[in-house]
Design a protein around this motif. Structure first.
Motif, PDB file in Angstrom:
ATOM      1  N   MET A 252       0.822  -1.208   0.000  1.00 21.19           N
ATOM      2  CA  MET A 252       0.000   0.000   0.000  1.00 21.19           C
ATOM      3  C   MET A 252       0.856   1.258   0.000  1.00 21.19           C
ATOM      4  SD  MET A 252      -3.059  -0.967  -0.380  1.00 21.19           S
ATOM      5  CE  MET A 252      -3.698   0.699  -0.347  1.00 21.19           C
ATOM      6  N   GLU A 253       1.964   1.233   0.697  1.00 24.42           N
ATOM      7  CA  GLU A 253       2.849   2.397   0.676  1.00 24.42           C
ATOM      8  C   GLU A 253       3.333   2.681  -0.744  1.00 24.42           C
ATOM      9  OE1 GLU A 253       3.745   4.651   2.835  1.00 24.42           O
ATOM     10  OE2 GLU A 253       2.686   3.843   4.580  1.00 24.42           O
ATOM     11  N   GLN A 254       3.714   1.630  -1.478  1.00 17.71           N
ATOM     12  CA  GLN A 254       4.206   1.843  -2.841  1.00 17.71           C
ATOM     13  C   GLN A 254       3.077   2.226  -3.791  1.00 17.71           C
ATOM     14  OE1 GLN A 254       7.580   1.791  -3.379  1.00 17.71           O
ATOM     15  NE2 GLN A 254       6.945   2.863  -5.243  1.00 17.71           N
ATOM     16  N   HIS A 255       1.903   1.611  -3.629  1.00 16.30           N
ATOM     17  CA  HIS A 255       0.747   2.026  -4.440  1.00 16.30           C
ATOM     18  C   HIS A 255       0.512   3.531  -4.275  1.00 16.30           C
ATOM     19  CE1 HIS A 255      -0.698  -1.884  -5.762  1.00 16.30           C
ATOM     20  NE2 HIS A 255      -0.794  -2.335  -4.529  1.00 16.30           N
ATOM     21  N   CYS A 256       0.513   4.003  -3.040  1.00 20.13           N
ATOM     22  CA  CYS A 256       0.231   5.410  -2.762  1.00 20.13           C
ATOM     23  C   CYS A 256       1.321   6.316  -3.327  1.00 20.13           C
ATOM     24  CB  CYS A 256       0.095   5.633  -1.253  1.00 20.13           C
ATOM     25  SG  CYS A 256      -1.335   4.828  -0.495  1.00 20.13           S
ATOM     26  N   THR A 257       2.576   5.929  -3.128  1.00 25.64           N
ATOM     27  CA  THR A 257       3.683   6.744  -3.620  1.00 25.64           C
ATOM     28  C   THR A 257       3.652   6.858  -5.134  1.00 25.64           C
ATOM     29  OG1 THR A 257       5.084   6.189  -1.716  1.00 25.64           O
ATOM     30  CG2 THR A 257       6.200   6.914  -3.721  1.00 25.64           C
ATOM     31  N   ASN A 258       3.422   5.740  -5.808  1.00 28.52           N
ATOM     32  CA  ASN A 258       3.344   5.772  -7.266  1.00 28.52           C
ATOM     33  C   ASN A 258       2.162   6.615  -7.745  1.00 28.52           C
ATOM     34  OD1 ASN A 258       5.587   4.157  -7.477  1.00 28.52           O
ATOM     35  ND2 ASN A 258       4.510   2.359  -8.256  1.00 28.52           N
ATOM     36  N   ALA A 259       1.019   6.462  -7.088  1.00 29.87           N
ATOM     37  CA  ALA A 259      -0.170   7.218  -7.491  1.00 29.87           C
ATOM     38  C   ALA A 259       0.065   8.715  -7.350  1.00 29.87           C
ATOM     39  CB  ALA A 259      -1.373   6.778  -6.667  1.00 29.87           C
ATOM     40  N   GLU A 260       0.695   9.124  -6.279  1.00 26.35           N
ATOM     41  CA  GLU A 260       0.947  10.546  -6.071  1.00 26.35           C
ATOM     42  C   GLU A 260       1.821  11.129  -7.179  1.00 26.35           C
ATOM     43  OE1 GLU A 260       2.568  10.533  -2.164  1.00 26.35           O
ATOM     44  OE2 GLU A 260       0.637  10.085  -1.196  1.00 26.35           O
ATOM     45  N   ARG A 261       2.832  10.378  -7.599  1.00 25.88           N
ATOM     46  CA  ARG A 261       3.696  10.847  -8.695  1.00 25.88           C
ATOM     47  C   ARG A 261       2.914  10.947  -9.995  1.00 25.88           C
ATOM     48  NH1 ARG A 261       9.020   9.545  -9.230  1.00 25.88           N
ATOM     49  NH2 ARG A 261       8.721  10.447 -11.315  1.00 25.88           N
ATOM     50  N   ILE A 262       2.085   9.960 -10.263  1.00 30.92           N
ATOM     51  CA  ILE A 262       1.311   9.961 -11.502  1.00 30.92           C
ATOM     52  C   ILE A 262       0.310  11.107 -11.512  1.00 30.92           C
ATOM     53  CG2 ILE A 262      -0.454   8.654 -12.768  1.00 30.92           C
ATOM     54  CD1 ILE A 262       1.154   6.123 -12.008  1.00 30.92           C
ATOM     55  N   VAL A 263      -0.313  11.378 -10.382  1.00 35.18           N
ATOM     56  CA  VAL A 263      -1.262  12.489 -10.295  1.00 35.18           C
ATOM     57  C   VAL A 263      -0.570  13.810 -10.627  1.00 35.18           C
ATOM     58  CG1 VAL A 263      -2.603  13.859  -8.640  1.00 35.18           C
ATOM     59  CG2 VAL A 263      -2.908  11.382  -8.737  1.00 35.18           C
ATOM     60  N   GLU A 264       0.645  13.992 -10.166  1.00 32.01           N
ATOM     61  CA  GLU A 264       1.389  15.219 -10.476  1.00 32.01           C
ATOM     62  C   GLU A 264       1.506  15.419 -11.978  1.00 32.01           C
ATOM     63  OE1 GLU A 264       5.189  15.089  -8.637  1.00 32.01           O
ATOM     64  OE2 GLU A 264       4.417  15.074  -6.578  1.00 32.01           O
ATOM     65  N   VAL A 265       1.766  14.339 -12.702  1.00 27.50           N
ATOM     66  CA  VAL A 265       1.927  14.427 -14.156  1.00 27.50           C
ATOM     67  C   VAL A 265       0.582  14.660 -14.838  1.00 27.50           C
ATOM     68  CG1 VAL A 265       2.618  13.126 -16.205  1.00 27.50           C
ATOM     69  CG2 VAL A 265       4.005  13.008 -14.133  1.00 27.50           C
ATOM     70  N   LEU A 266      -0.439  13.936 -14.417  1.00 24.07           N
ATOM     71  CA  LEU A 266      -1.743  14.033 -15.076  1.00 24.07           C
ATOM     72  C   LEU A 266      -2.376  15.407 -14.909  1.00 24.07           C
ATOM     73  CD1 LEU A 266      -3.327  10.563 -14.184  1.00 24.07           C
ATOM     74  CD2 LEU A 266      -2.344  11.282 -16.379  1.00 24.07           C
ATOM     75  N   THR A 267      -2.199  16.018 -13.756  1.00 32.27           N
ATOM     76  CA  THR A 267      -2.849  17.309 -13.516  1.00 32.27           C
ATOM     77  C   THR A 267      -2.296  18.413 -14.417  1.00 32.27           C
ATOM     78  OG1 THR A 267      -1.306  17.686 -11.668  1.00 32.27           O
ATOM     79  CG2 THR A 267      -3.501  16.839 -11.124  1.00 32.27           C
ATOM     80  N   SER A 268      -1.120  18.210 -14.972  1.00 32.49           N
ATOM     81  CA  SER A 268      -0.535  19.234 -15.843  1.00 32.49           C
ATOM     82  C   SER A 268      -0.570  18.836 -17.320  1.00 32.49           C
ATOM     83  CB  SER A 268       0.911  19.520 -15.423  1.00 32.49           C
ATOM     84  OG  SER A 268       1.712  18.349 -15.530  1.00 32.49           O
ATOM     85  N   HIS A 269      -1.207  17.709 -17.645  1.00 38.06           N
ATOM     86  CA  HIS A 269      -1.221  17.243 -19.031  1.00 38.06           C
ATOM     87  C   HIS A 269      -2.358  17.905 -19.806  1.00 38.06           C
ATOM     88  CE1 HIS A 269      -1.224  14.607 -22.534  1.00 38.06           C
ATOM     89  NE2 HIS A 269      -0.053  14.172 -22.133  1.00 38.06           N
ATOM     90  N   ARG A 270      -2.052  18.367 -21.002  1.00 37.25           N
ATOM     91  CA  ARG A 270      -3.019  19.134 -21.799  1.00 37.25           C
ATOM     92  C   ARG A 270      -4.241  18.315 -22.200  1.00 37.25           C
ATOM     93  NH1 ARG A 270       1.108  17.456 -24.899  1.00 37.25           N
ATOM     94  NH2 ARG A 270       0.657  16.459 -26.909  1.00 37.25           N
TER      95      ARG A 270
END
Length: 378
Positions: A252-270
Protein backbone atom coordinates in the motif's frame (compact mmCIF):
# COMPACT_ATOMS: atom_id res chain seq x y z
CA UNK A 1 -1.00 -2.09 20.91
CA UNK A 2 0.42 -4.37 18.24
CA UNK A 3 1.27 -2.53 15.01
CA UNK A 4 -0.63 -3.17 11.79
CA UNK A 5 2.37 -4.62 9.96
CA UNK A 6 2.90 -7.17 12.73
CA UNK A 7 -0.78 -8.15 12.85
CA UNK A 8 -0.81 -8.70 9.09
CA UNK A 9 1.90 -11.33 9.44
CA UNK A 10 0.96 -12.95 12.76
CA UNK A 11 -2.74 -12.49 13.62
CA UNK A 12 -4.48 -15.85 13.33
CA UNK A 13 -1.26 -17.38 12.04
CA UNK A 14 0.56 -18.96 14.95
CA UNK A 15 3.07 -21.69 14.01
CA UNK A 16 1.46 -25.08 13.58
CA UNK A 17 1.44 -26.77 17.04
CA UNK A 18 2.21 -30.21 15.58
CA UNK A 19 5.00 -29.45 13.13
CA UNK A 20 6.10 -25.91 13.98
CA UNK A 21 5.39 -24.77 10.40
CA UNK A 22 5.43 -20.97 10.35
CA UNK A 23 2.91 -20.81 7.49
CA UNK A 24 -0.63 -21.89 8.41
CA UNK A 25 -1.41 -25.30 6.89
CA UNK A 26 -3.78 -25.60 3.96
CA UNK A 27 -6.67 -27.72 5.24
CA UNK A 28 -8.40 -29.17 2.18
CA UNK A 29 -10.66 -31.60 4.00
CA UNK A 30 -14.38 -31.18 3.43
CA UNK A 31 -15.29 -32.94 6.69
CA UNK A 32 -13.76 -33.57 10.12
CA UNK A 33 -13.70 -36.62 12.40
CA UNK A 34 -15.83 -36.28 15.52
CA UNK A 35 -14.93 -37.86 18.84
CA UNK A 36 -18.42 -39.22 19.35
CA UNK A 37 -21.63 -37.55 18.21
CA UNK A 38 -21.20 -33.81 18.72
CA UNK A 39 -17.62 -34.24 19.93
CA UNK A 40 -15.97 -31.70 17.66
CA UNK A 41 -12.20 -31.13 17.54
CA UNK A 42 -11.65 -27.39 17.55
CA UNK A 43 -15.28 -26.80 16.62
CA UNK A 44 -15.01 -28.18 13.09
CA UNK A 45 -17.50 -30.59 11.56
CA UNK A 46 -18.07 -29.67 7.88
CA UNK A 47 -16.09 -27.23 5.76
CA UNK A 48 -19.03 -25.03 4.79
CA UNK A 49 -19.55 -24.28 8.48
CA UNK A 50 -15.88 -23.82 9.27
CA UNK A 51 -12.37 -24.63 8.09
CA UNK A 52 -9.12 -24.00 9.99
CA UNK A 53 -7.51 -22.14 7.08
CA UNK A 54 -10.58 -19.94 6.73
CA UNK A 55 -10.55 -19.35 10.48
CA UNK A 56 -6.95 -18.12 10.26
CA UNK A 57 -7.95 -15.63 7.56
CA UNK A 58 -11.00 -14.46 9.49
CA UNK A 59 -8.99 -13.90 12.67
CA UNK A 60 -6.43 -11.89 10.73
CA UNK A 61 -9.09 -9.77 9.01
CA UNK A 62 -10.79 -9.00 12.32
CA UNK A 63 -7.49 -7.87 13.82
CA UNK A 64 -6.63 -5.64 10.86
CA UNK A 65 -10.02 -3.89 10.88
CA UNK A 66 -10.20 -3.58 14.67
CA UNK A 67 -13.24 -5.87 14.77
CA UNK A 68 -14.25 -8.78 16.96
CA UNK A 69 -15.73 -11.03 14.25
CA UNK A 70 -14.82 -11.55 10.60
CA UNK A 71 -16.35 -13.75 7.94
CA UNK A 72 -14.70 -14.81 4.67
CA UNK A 73 -16.76 -15.34 1.53
CA UNK A 74 -16.39 -16.58 -2.02
CA UNK A 75 -16.57 -12.99 -3.34
CA UNK A 76 -17.16 -9.45 -2.19
CA UNK A 77 -20.70 -9.53 -3.57
CA UNK A 78 -21.39 -12.75 -1.64
CA UNK A 79 -20.37 -10.88 1.52
CA UNK A 80 -22.65 -7.95 0.61
CA UNK A 81 -25.60 -10.20 -0.17
CA UNK A 82 -25.20 -12.16 3.07
CA UNK A 83 -25.02 -8.98 5.14
CA UNK A 84 -28.05 -7.36 3.53
CA UNK A 85 -30.17 -10.49 3.88
CA UNK A 86 -29.06 -10.71 7.53
CA UNK A 87 -30.21 -7.20 8.47
CA UNK A 88 -32.88 -6.20 5.93
CA UNK A 89 -36.30 -7.72 5.47
CA UNK A 90 -38.85 -7.26 2.65
CA UNK A 91 -40.05 -3.68 2.83
CA UNK A 92 -36.69 -2.37 4.07
CA UNK A 93 -34.87 0.53 2.43
CA UNK A 94 -31.18 1.13 1.68
CA UNK A 95 -29.40 4.43 1.06
CA UNK A 96 -26.69 4.07 -1.60
CA UNK A 97 -23.91 6.40 -2.76
CA UNK A 98 -24.83 8.22 -5.95
CA UNK A 99 -21.64 6.80 -7.51
CA UNK A 100 -21.65 3.29 -6.02
CA UNK A 101 -19.80 0.32 -7.45
CA UNK A 102 -21.81 -1.13 -10.32
CA UNK A 103 -21.90 -4.61 -8.80
CA UNK A 104 -23.36 -3.32 -5.54
CA UNK A 105 -25.97 -1.35 -7.44
CA UNK A 106 -26.85 -4.40 -9.54
CA UNK A 107 -27.23 -6.55 -6.42
CA UNK A 108 -29.54 -4.09 -4.67
CA UNK A 109 -31.47 -2.71 -7.65
CA UNK A 110 -31.60 -5.84 -9.77
CA UNK A 111 -31.71 -8.71 -7.28
CA UNK A 112 -32.79 -7.58 -3.82
CA UNK A 113 -35.49 -5.33 -5.27
CA UNK A 114 -37.30 -8.55 -6.22
CA UNK A 115 -37.15 -9.44 -2.53
CA UNK A 116 -38.92 -6.21 -1.59
CA UNK A 117 -35.90 -4.07 -0.69
CA UNK A 118 -35.94 -0.52 -2.10
CA UNK A 119 -33.11 1.98 -2.39
CA UNK A 120 -32.37 5.67 -2.81
CA UNK A 121 -29.08 7.08 -4.07
CA UNK A 122 -27.61 10.15 -2.42
CA UNK A 123 -24.43 12.20 -2.25
CA UNK A 124 -22.92 10.75 0.92
CA UNK A 125 -20.54 13.69 1.24
CA UNK A 126 -23.57 15.90 1.94
CA UNK A 127 -25.12 15.19 5.37
CA UNK A 128 -28.34 16.98 4.46
CA UNK A 129 -28.72 14.83 1.33
CA UNK A 130 -28.24 11.69 3.40
CA UNK A 131 -30.84 12.76 5.96
CA UNK A 132 -33.27 13.57 3.15
CA UNK A 133 -32.78 10.11 1.62
CA UNK A 134 -33.46 8.23 4.85
CA UNK A 135 -36.96 6.87 5.38
CA UNK A 136 -38.63 5.34 8.43
CA UNK A 137 -37.96 1.90 6.93
CA UNK A 138 -34.28 2.55 6.17
CA UNK A 139 -32.24 -0.37 7.50
CA UNK A 140 -28.82 0.40 6.02
CA UNK A 141 -26.79 3.36 4.88
CA UNK A 142 -24.31 1.85 2.43
CA UNK A 143 -21.08 3.79 2.11
CA UNK A 144 -18.04 3.59 -0.12
CA UNK A 145 -15.16 5.90 0.65
CA UNK A 146 -13.31 6.40 -1.60
CA UNK A 147 -16.08 5.54 -4.04
CA UNK A 148 -15.70 3.39 -7.12
CA UNK A 149 -15.00 4.86 -9.67
CA UNK A 150 -15.27 8.60 -8.98
CA UNK A 151 -13.12 8.65 -5.81
CA UNK A 152 -15.70 10.50 -3.74
CA UNK A 153 -15.08 10.80 0.00
CA UNK A 154 -17.61 10.52 2.82
CA UNK A 155 -17.10 11.34 6.49
CA UNK A 156 -17.53 7.95 8.17
CA UNK A 157 -18.00 9.28 11.70
CA UNK A 158 -20.61 11.80 10.56
CA UNK A 159 -22.48 9.17 8.56
CA UNK A 160 -22.47 6.81 11.53
CA UNK A 161 -24.18 9.45 13.63
CA UNK A 162 -26.82 10.12 10.97
CA UNK A 163 -27.51 6.42 10.40
CA UNK A 164 -27.71 5.60 14.10
CA UNK A 165 -30.04 8.54 14.80
CA UNK A 166 -32.38 6.99 12.23
CA UNK A 167 -32.09 3.49 13.69
CA UNK A 168 -30.12 2.26 10.68
CA UNK A 169 -26.76 0.53 10.32
CA UNK A 170 -23.77 2.10 8.60
CA UNK A 171 -21.95 -0.34 6.32
CA UNK A 172 -18.67 0.76 4.74
CA UNK A 173 -17.15 -0.87 1.67
CA UNK A 174 -13.47 -0.42 2.48
CA UNK A 175 -12.11 -2.13 -0.64
CA UNK A 176 -10.46 0.95 -2.19
CA UNK A 177 -8.71 2.01 1.02
CA UNK A 178 -7.91 -1.38 2.59
CA UNK A 179 -7.62 -1.62 6.38
CA UNK A 180 -4.07 -0.30 6.14
CA UNK A 181 -5.30 3.14 5.09
CA UNK A 182 -8.63 3.26 6.94
CA UNK A 183 -10.51 1.39 9.69
CA UNK A 184 -14.23 2.30 9.53
CA UNK A 185 -15.24 0.33 12.66
CA UNK A 186 -13.07 2.61 14.78
CA UNK A 187 -14.97 5.59 13.31
CA UNK A 188 -18.42 4.28 14.19
CA UNK A 189 -19.37 1.99 11.29
CA UNK A 190 -21.36 -1.13 12.15
CA UNK A 191 -19.90 -3.37 9.46
CA UNK A 192 -17.06 -3.32 6.94
CA UNK A 193 -17.09 -5.22 3.67
CA UNK A 194 -14.22 -6.01 1.32
CA UNK A 195 -13.59 -7.56 -1.98
CA UNK A 196 -10.48 -9.39 -0.78
CA UNK A 197 -9.76 -9.98 -4.48
CA UNK A 198 -8.33 -6.49 -4.53
CA UNK A 199 -5.71 -4.99 -2.19
CA UNK A 200 -5.95 -7.64 0.53
CA UNK A 201 -5.12 -10.50 -1.83
CA UNK A 202 -3.03 -8.12 -3.89
CA UNK A 203 -1.84 -10.42 -6.66
CA UNK A 204 -4.85 -10.85 -8.97
CA UNK A 205 -4.88 -14.60 -8.38
CA UNK A 206 -7.81 -15.17 -6.01
CA UNK A 207 -11.44 -14.03 -5.76
CA UNK A 208 -12.90 -13.48 -2.31
CA UNK A 209 -14.85 -11.25 0.03
CA UNK A 210 -14.98 -10.40 3.71
CA UNK A 211 -17.29 -8.91 6.30
CA UNK A 212 -16.09 -7.60 9.67
CA UNK A 213 -18.27 -6.50 12.61
CA UNK A 214 -18.02 -5.77 16.32
CA UNK A 215 -21.57 -6.38 17.55
CA UNK A 216 -22.17 -9.90 18.87
CA UNK A 217 -25.83 -10.04 17.81
CA UNK A 218 -25.01 -8.89 14.29
CA UNK A 219 -22.16 -11.42 14.13
CA UNK A 220 -24.53 -14.24 15.05
CA UNK A 221 -26.97 -13.23 12.32
CA UNK A 222 -24.20 -13.11 9.73
CA UNK A 223 -22.73 -16.42 10.83
CA UNK A 224 -26.14 -18.09 10.53
CA UNK A 225 -26.71 -16.72 7.03
CA UNK A 226 -23.14 -17.48 5.94
CA UNK A 227 -23.62 -21.13 6.84
CA UNK A 228 -27.20 -21.32 5.57
CA UNK A 229 -26.45 -19.76 2.18
CA UNK A 230 -22.98 -21.25 1.86
CA UNK A 231 -21.05 -18.77 -0.28
CA UNK A 232 -17.92 -19.29 1.83
CA UNK A 233 -14.27 -18.85 0.98
CA UNK A 234 -12.58 -22.12 0.10
CA UNK A 235 -9.43 -23.17 1.97
CA UNK A 236 -7.01 -22.51 -0.90
CA UNK A 237 -8.59 -19.12 -1.58
CA UNK A 238 -8.26 -18.33 2.14
CA UNK A 239 -4.61 -19.44 2.13
CA UNK A 240 -3.78 -17.28 -0.90
CA UNK A 241 -5.49 -14.26 0.63
CA UNK A 242 -3.56 -14.71 3.87
CA UNK A 243 -0.33 -14.87 1.91
CA UNK A 244 -1.20 -11.61 0.19
CA UNK A 245 -2.12 -9.85 3.42
CA UNK A 246 1.38 -10.38 4.82
CA UNK A 247 2.75 -7.73 2.45
CA UNK A 248 -0.28 -5.41 2.49
CA UNK A 249 1.42 -2.58 4.36
CA UNK A 250 4.51 -2.38 2.16
CA UNK A 251 2.43 -2.75 -1.00
CA UNK A 252 0.00 0.00 0.00
CA UNK A 253 2.85 2.40 0.68
CA UNK A 254 4.21 1.84 -2.84
CA UNK A 255 0.75 2.03 -4.44
CA UNK A 256 0.23 5.41 -2.76
CA UNK A 257 3.68 6.74 -3.62
CA UNK A 258 3.34 5.77 -7.27
CA UNK A 259 -0.17 7.22 -7.49
CA UNK A 260 0.95 10.55 -6.07
CA UNK A 261 3.70 10.85 -8.69
CA UNK A 262 1.31 9.96 -11.50
CA UNK A 263 -1.26 12.49 -10.29
CA UNK A 264 1.39 15.22 -10.48
CA UNK A 265 1.93 14.43 -14.16
CA UNK A 266 -1.74 14.03 -15.08
CA UNK A 267 -2.85 17.31 -13.52
CA UNK A 268 -0.53 19.23 -15.84
CA UNK A 269 -1.22 17.24 -19.03
CA UNK A 270 -3.02 19.13 -21.80
CA UNK A 271 -5.24 16.17 -22.76
CA UNK A 272 -6.58 15.68 -19.24
CA UNK A 273 -9.48 17.86 -18.15
CA UNK A 274 -10.12 16.38 -14.69
CA UNK A 275 -8.12 14.29 -12.23
CA UNK A 276 -10.01 12.73 -9.34
CA UNK A 277 -7.71 11.81 -6.44
CA UNK A 278 -8.36 12.46 -2.73
CA UNK A 279 -4.78 13.55 -2.21
CA UNK A 280 -5.27 16.67 -4.31
CA UNK A 281 -5.93 19.74 -2.12
CA UNK A 282 -8.68 20.82 -4.53
CA UNK A 283 -10.53 17.50 -4.18
CA UNK A 284 -13.79 18.30 -2.33
CA UNK A 285 -13.19 15.45 0.12
CA UNK A 286 -9.50 16.10 0.69
CA UNK A 287 -9.77 17.33 4.29
CA UNK A 288 -12.04 14.44 5.29
CA UNK A 289 -9.75 11.92 3.61
CA UNK A 290 -6.73 13.40 5.37
CA UNK A 291 -8.56 13.07 8.68
CA UNK A 292 -9.68 9.44 8.36
CA UNK A 293 -7.09 7.87 6.03
CA UNK A 294 -3.40 7.15 6.56
CA UNK A 295 -2.64 8.04 2.92
CA UNK A 296 -4.76 8.61 -0.18
CA UNK A 297 -4.61 5.29 -1.99
CA UNK A 298 -3.58 3.86 -5.33
CA UNK A 299 -6.72 4.57 -7.37
CA UNK A 300 -7.00 7.48 -9.81
CA UNK A 301 -9.85 8.56 -12.08
CA UNK A 302 -9.37 10.99 -14.94
CA UNK A 303 -11.42 12.53 -17.71
CA UNK A 304 -10.26 13.59 -21.17
CA UNK A 305 -11.19 16.44 -23.42
CA UNK A 306 -11.74 14.21 -26.45
CA UNK A 307 -14.79 12.44 -25.05
CA UNK A 308 -15.63 8.76 -25.40
CA UNK A 309 -13.54 7.98 -28.48
CA UNK A 310 -10.42 9.55 -26.99
CA UNK A 311 -10.91 7.62 -23.74
CA UNK A 312 -11.29 4.33 -25.61
CA UNK A 313 -8.21 5.09 -27.68
CA UNK A 314 -6.09 5.83 -24.61
CA UNK A 315 -7.04 2.64 -22.73
CA UNK A 316 -6.18 0.65 -25.88
CA UNK A 317 -2.70 2.16 -26.21
CA UNK A 318 -1.10 1.48 -22.83
CA UNK A 319 1.56 -1.22 -22.74
CA UNK A 320 2.42 -1.54 -19.03
CA UNK A 321 -1.01 -0.61 -17.72
CA UNK A 322 -3.09 -3.67 -18.63
CA UNK A 323 -6.60 -3.13 -19.99
CA UNK A 324 -8.59 -5.20 -17.51
CA UNK A 325 -11.27 -5.03 -14.86
CA UNK A 326 -10.49 -5.34 -11.12
CA UNK A 327 -7.93 -3.39 -9.12
CA UNK A 328 -5.54 -3.55 -6.20
CA UNK A 329 -3.00 -5.99 -7.62
CA UNK A 330 0.73 -5.47 -7.85
CA UNK A 331 0.34 -4.81 -11.57
CA UNK A 332 -1.13 -1.59 -12.94
CA UNK A 333 -4.54 -1.77 -14.63
CA UNK A 334 -6.50 0.66 -16.78
CA UNK A 335 -10.18 0.49 -17.68
CA UNK A 336 -13.15 2.38 -19.08
CA UNK A 337 -15.77 2.14 -16.30
CA UNK A 338 -18.71 3.14 -18.49
CA UNK A 339 -18.28 0.10 -20.73
CA UNK A 340 -16.61 -2.25 -18.27
CA UNK A 341 -17.05 -2.36 -14.47
CA UNK A 342 -19.96 0.10 -14.36
CA UNK A 343 -21.92 -0.90 -17.43
CA UNK A 344 -24.71 -2.07 -15.09
CA UNK A 345 -25.44 1.54 -14.04
CA UNK A 346 -25.82 2.84 -17.61
CA UNK A 347 -29.07 4.76 -17.93
CA UNK A 348 -29.48 5.00 -14.14
CA UNK A 349 -28.87 8.01 -11.86
CA UNK A 350 -25.47 6.42 -11.13
CA UNK A 351 -24.26 6.46 -14.75
CA UNK A 352 -20.60 7.50 -14.97
CA UNK A 353 -19.12 10.02 -17.44
CA UNK A 354 -18.36 8.52 -20.86
CA UNK A 355 -14.85 9.98 -20.93
CA UNK A 356 -13.91 8.56 -17.52
CA UNK A 357 -10.81 6.35 -17.20
CA UNK A 358 -9.93 4.50 -14.00
CA UNK A 359 -6.36 3.61 -13.06
CA UNK A 360 -5.31 1.04 -10.50
CA UNK A 361 -1.70 2.03 -9.94
CA UNK A 362 0.54 -0.93 -9.25
CA UNK A 363 3.98 -1.16 -7.68
CA UNK A 364 6.11 -1.18 -10.84
CA UNK A 365 8.77 1.46 -11.42
CA UNK A 366 6.85 4.71 -11.44
CA UNK A 367 8.90 6.28 -14.24
CA UNK A 368 7.94 3.36 -16.49
CA UNK A 369 4.29 3.86 -15.56
CA UNK A 370 4.44 7.59 -16.27
CA UNK A 371 6.11 7.01 -19.62
CA UNK A 372 3.42 4.51 -20.58
CA UNK A 373 0.61 6.93 -19.76
CA UNK A 374 2.29 9.81 -21.59
CA UNK A 375 2.70 7.80 -24.81
CA UNK A 376 -0.92 6.65 -24.57
CA UNK A 377 -2.24 10.17 -23.99
CA UNK A 378 -0.24 11.41 -26.99
Amino acid sequence: MTAFETLAIHAGQEPDPTTGAVVPPLHLSSTFKQDGVGGLRGGYEYARSGNPTRTALEECLAALEGGSHAFAFASGLAAEDTLLRSVARPGAHVVLPNDAYGGSYRLIAGVLSNWGISHTSADLSDPDAVRAAIRPETAVVWCETPTNPLLGIADIAALAGIAHDAGALLVVDNTFASPYLQQPLTLGADAVVHSTTKYLGGHSDVVGGALIVNDQELAEKVKYHQNAVGAVAGPFDSWLTLRGIKTLAVRMEQHCTNAERIVEVLTSHRAVTTVRYPGLPEHPGHETAAKQMRRFGGMIALQLGGGLEHALAVVAKTQIFTLAESLGGVESLIEHPGQMTHQSVAGSPLEVPEDLIRLSVGIENVDDLIGDLLQALG
